[in-house]
Every structure is written in C-alpha cells, then in structure tokens.
Design an enzyme around this catalytic site. Structure first.
Site, PDB file in Angstrom:
ATOM      1  N   THR A  46       1.018  -1.010  -0.012  1.00 41.75           N
ATOM      2  CA  THR A  46      -0.127  -0.113  -0.031  1.00 41.75           C
ATOM      3  C   THR A  46       0.942   1.292  -0.199  1.00 41.75           C
ATOM      4  OG1 THR A  46      -1.752  -1.059   1.519  1.00 41.75           O
ATOM      5  CG2 THR A  46      -1.992   1.216   1.445  1.00 41.75           C
TER       6      THR A  46
ATOM      7  N   ARG B 168     -13.568  -8.064  -0.992  1.00 46.50           N
ATOM      8  CA  ARG B 168     -13.182  -7.843   0.472  1.00 46.50           C
ATOM      9  C   ARG B 168     -12.474  -6.327   0.499  1.00 46.50           C
ATOM     10  NH1 ARG B 168      -7.387  -6.175   1.891  1.00 46.50           N
ATOM     11  NH2 ARG B 168      -7.016  -6.775   3.978  1.00 46.50           N
ATOM     12  N   VAL B 169     -12.833  -5.538   1.517  1.00 49.35           N
ATOM     13  CA  VAL B 169     -12.461  -4.203   1.801  1.00 49.35           C
ATOM     14  C   VAL B 169     -11.419  -4.271   2.784  1.00 49.35           C
ATOM     15  CG1 VAL B 169     -12.942  -1.915   2.593  1.00 49.35           C
ATOM     16  CG2 VAL B 169     -14.502  -3.162   1.081  1.00 49.35           C
ATOM     17  N   GLY B 170     -10.089  -3.677   2.679  1.00 53.60           N
ATOM     18  CA  GLY B 170      -9.170  -3.479   3.704  1.00 53.60           C
ATOM     19  C   GLY B 170      -9.237  -2.515   4.522  1.00 53.60           C
ATOM     20  N   ASP B 171      -8.158  -2.223   5.324  1.00 53.75           N
ATOM     21  CA  ASP B 171      -8.100  -0.855   6.036  1.00 53.75           C
ATOM     22  C   ASP B 171      -7.881   0.422   5.277  1.00 53.75           C
ATOM     23  OD1 ASP B 171      -5.640  -1.829   5.404  1.00 53.75           O
ATOM     24  OD2 ASP B 171      -4.799  -0.711   7.209  1.00 53.75           O
TER      25      ASP B 171
ATOM     26  N   THR C 254       0.116   0.506   7.001  1.00 57.24           N
ATOM     27  CA  THR C 254       0.036  -0.767   5.912  1.00 57.24           C
ATOM     28  C   THR C 254       0.401  -1.956   6.578  1.00 57.24           C
ATOM     29  OG1 THR C 254       2.316  -0.517   5.536  1.00 57.24           O
ATOM     30  CG2 THR C 254       1.296   0.979   4.298  1.00 57.24           C
ATOM     31  N   GLY C 255       0.180  -2.984   5.752  1.00 60.72           N
ATOM     32  CA  GLY C 255       0.282  -4.363   6.297  1.00 60.72           C
ATOM     33  C   GLY C 255      -1.065  -4.963   6.376  1.00 60.72           C
TER      34      GLY C 255
ATOM     35  N   GLY D 266      -4.460  -5.560   6.965  1.00 63.71           N
ATOM     36  CA  GLY D 266      -5.520  -4.460   7.206  1.00 63.71           C
ATOM     37  C   GLY D 266      -6.816  -5.124   8.039  1.00 63.71           C
TER      38      GLY D 266
HETATM   39  N1  ASP Z   1      -3.335  -2.504   4.365  1.00 66.18           N
HETATM   40  C1  ASP Z   1      -3.835  -3.104   3.117  1.00 66.18           C
HETATM   41  C2  ASP Z   1      -4.951  -3.925   3.137  1.00 66.18           C
HETATM   42  O1  ASP Z   1      -5.286  -4.995   4.020  1.00 66.18           O
HETATM   43  C3  ASP Z   1      -2.479  -3.976   2.367  1.00 66.18           C
HETATM   44  C4  ASP Z   1      -1.180  -3.454   2.691  1.00 66.18           C
HETATM   45  O2  ASP Z   1      -0.914  -2.364   3.474  1.00 66.18           O
HETATM   46  O3  ASP Z   1      -0.449  -4.233   2.360  1.00 66.18           O
HETATM   47  O4  ASP Z   1      -5.697  -3.999   2.146  1.00 66.18           O
END
Ligand code: ASP
Length: 365
Positions: free
Chosen positions: A218, A246-249, A269-270, A272
C-alpha cells in the site's frame, strides 16, 4: 409503564454531563502549533514525498499534494501493491481501495472495491470534494469516476496476471493444475526468466496463510504545511488474491488513515484486518494528542494490536503476531515517526531541505 422525561431536562442533564466529563477528558493535553512543513509515507513513497513537498511549497493544499504524490506510485506498473499493476483478487480482477482526509474541514472521502480506474486516491478526493458522502464502493464508485472523466482501463498487467495464474495453479497440490515442483518443463516468464516467488518490494509484505503466500502493500502519505494544516491519503490494491469484495483498512477512515488538524495524521500498511479491528490510525492520532511522539504513538498501536491478536494461526511459537503492520504518524508541528510490528518496515520522509527512506523500529525483534 413508560416514563417520559421532559425534553428540556433530558437535554440539560446531557449537556451538563458532557461539559463536565466527556468533552473535558478529550481536550488536548498539549496544544500543538504549526512548525516546519513535513511529509511521511510508506517506504515505497520516496518519489511521492518529494512530489507532495514540492506541491505544498508551490501552494497546494496538503491533501491535494498527498494525492498527487501517491499518484506516481499508483501509475507505476512495477509497484504490484497499488493501482496499475496491483495484484488481483482470487478471480484475477484488480479491486482498489483508497481514502483521503482534509484537516481544515475534517472532511474525508473514500472508495472501495473500485475496478478499472487507475487512480482511486484521486476518486476519493473527488468524493470528499464534491459529495456529502464519505465512501462509495464498487460499481457506484466507478460510475462516479467515469462521470467525472476518469478513464476506464485494464489494470491487470501481464506480470500481475502471471503471478495470479501461478498462485491459482499452486493453490492445491491435489488438483489438476500442476504445482511448480511438478511442472514437466520449468515455467518461464515473458523474458525467459524462471518465474520465482514475487520479489518483495518496499512497502510490500508477504504473509503466509495456510502455507500460501499472500502479498500486501500500500502507499500511505501524510503531509503538513507551514500553516500546520494537515492532509493524508492511503491507496492500495489490497491483499493479493483476496475474496472478491473484500475491503481492507486503507479506505476505512480511522483505520488505514486519519487526520485531526489539531494534532496530525496517521496511516497504516500491512495486515488490514488487524488495523481495522484496532482503529489503528485513529488511535495513533489520539495518542499523539495525549503527548506521545509519532513513533511512540505508532508503537502503542502495534502493542494494542499484538495484545488483541487471539487467533492461534496468527501467532508464532512465542505468542507474538506472525504478520506485519507498519504505522506512520505525523504531528502538526512537523515531527514524523513510524514503527512496525516485525522488522522490515521502512518509511519515506521529506522536509523542505531533505528527503530519504529510513528503517522503522520494530515492536518485536
Ligand atoms: N493494508 C492493506 C490491506 O489490508 C494492504 C497492505 O497495506 O499491505 O488491504
């Protein structure tokens, strides 16, 4: 029998209670003043922070500068975590999420699961700018963008398509699609190179779920100008090979991104799902309001997430989370900081005089 309280006395009690307790308790303990302009982004955002700083110095609003900065990464086909070239969902379709927030008006905009539009952060900016809403999703978000003149295009690059095919073919050792180690002749990509696991790029994390590698990545970017006005955005193609819809953060205000003009901004990031369930960015901003530095606030959020991770498949042998989250925070006075759950996170920064990428300290070694 129901007792009806006279409206005036009900309101009177509420107002007195609020004035005496809740509102008082949330007042900033350390009023922050404007300082030097500053920009922070995830480690894949060096070009983005430079662009955002240059735009702010030319007079752009911080949120507009942030969106124009991340657009460089959205447009980059080699960044497989964002926009064009992003990794698709389990059906091979690229679905993008993004959010923006404007400190001076405390207004936010977001899009989720938008398809075939390369710059979702710019669409989120228009949702904020032109509507009374905060979030548009899927087909509605796309129609909104097309009406404004955004172009519909195929976002699945050949490289991302081949990575998805390889993921699908290796999914189940018992199915009729041969896994890599069963191929009669090793697979090669278009350049004749053996197709390996996707190499990890800055801002991209590989997460193993039931022995299958999923890639997340991200770009988040927060910016403050010399007047102390703050703007931020987060944009992503989300978790690779996710369940469609799917919706992330990233597009969730308070999770993947948050701004409070009196305090600063934060982003994540990471993984979510972990960030959503801890309202990560909102929490980081509240902790800065209480007096923590940006780095301390990021570490606080990561500790909060770690302490609330209960699923055993998400914990290592020592009971620590086995996934990464990186938090980024920026204070109204220009101080920036970041931290990650596990080693490997980095952040990009820019001031009026310098820019670069730094390693983010990790909660666990
Ligand atoms: N946070 C993002 C999500 O979960 C993905 C990411 O940042 O790596 O969609």
């Amino acid at each position: 029998m129901t007792t009806h309280l006279p409206r005036r006395s009900f309101l009177g009690v509420s107002a007195a209670t609020l004035a005496g307790t809740a509102l008082g308790a949330s007042a900033p303990r350390m009023p922050l003043r404007a300082g030097a302009p500053a920009v922070i982004a995830s480690g894949n955002g060096l070009a983005a922070v430079r662009e955002a700083m240059a735009r702010m110095q030319a007079g752009a609003d911080p949120v507009v500068a942030a969106v124009r900065g991340v657009q460089i990464v959205e447009d980059d086909p080699d960044d497989m975590s964002v926009g064009y070239g992003g990794l698709p969902n389990e059906d091979g379709v690229v679905q993008l999420d993004a959010s923006v927030m404007h400190g001076p008006t405390h207004k936010a905009g977001a899009v989720a699961c938008i398809e075939n539009i390369k710059n979702p952060a710019s669409v989120a900016l228009e949702v904020m700018r032109r509507t009374d809403h905060v979030m548009l999703v899927g087909e509605g978000a796309k129609r909104f963008a097309l009406d404004l003149g955004f172009k519909e295009e195929n976002l699945l690059t050949e490289r991302a398509r081949r990575a998805w095919l390889r993921w699908r073919d290796n999914l189940n050792p018992g199915d009729d699609r041969l896994d890599d180690d069963q191929l009669v002749i090793p697979a090669e990509d278009a350049d004749g190179q053996p197709i390996g696991l996707l190499h990890q790029q800055p801002g991209m994390h590989v997460e193993w779920i039931n022995g299958v590698p999923y890639t997340t990545g991200t770009i988040h970017l927060g910016a403050v100008n010399a007047s102390g006005d703050v703007g931020a955005c987060t944009t992503t193609s989300g978790l690779s090979y996710k369940i469609p819809g799917r919706v992330g953060d990233s597009p969730i205000i308070g999770a993947g991104m948050y701004v409070d003009n009196a305090v600063g901004s934060a982003g994540a990031t990471g993984r979510g799902e972990a960030v959503i369930q801890s309202c990560g960015s909102f929490l980081a901003v509240r902790k800065m309001e209480e007096g923590m530095t940006p780095e301390e606030a990021c570490l606080f959020v990561l500790r909060h997430i770690a302490d609330r991770t209960k699923r055993r498949d998400l914990l290592d042998a020592n009971g620590r989370p086995n996934f990464n989250v990186t938090m980024y925070a920026l204070r109204k006075d220009g101080m920036v900081g970041s931290a990650c759950m596990l080693p490997g996170g980095s952040y990009a920064f820019a001031t009026a005089h310098e820019s670069g990428v730094k390693r983010a300290p990790s909660l666990f070694s």
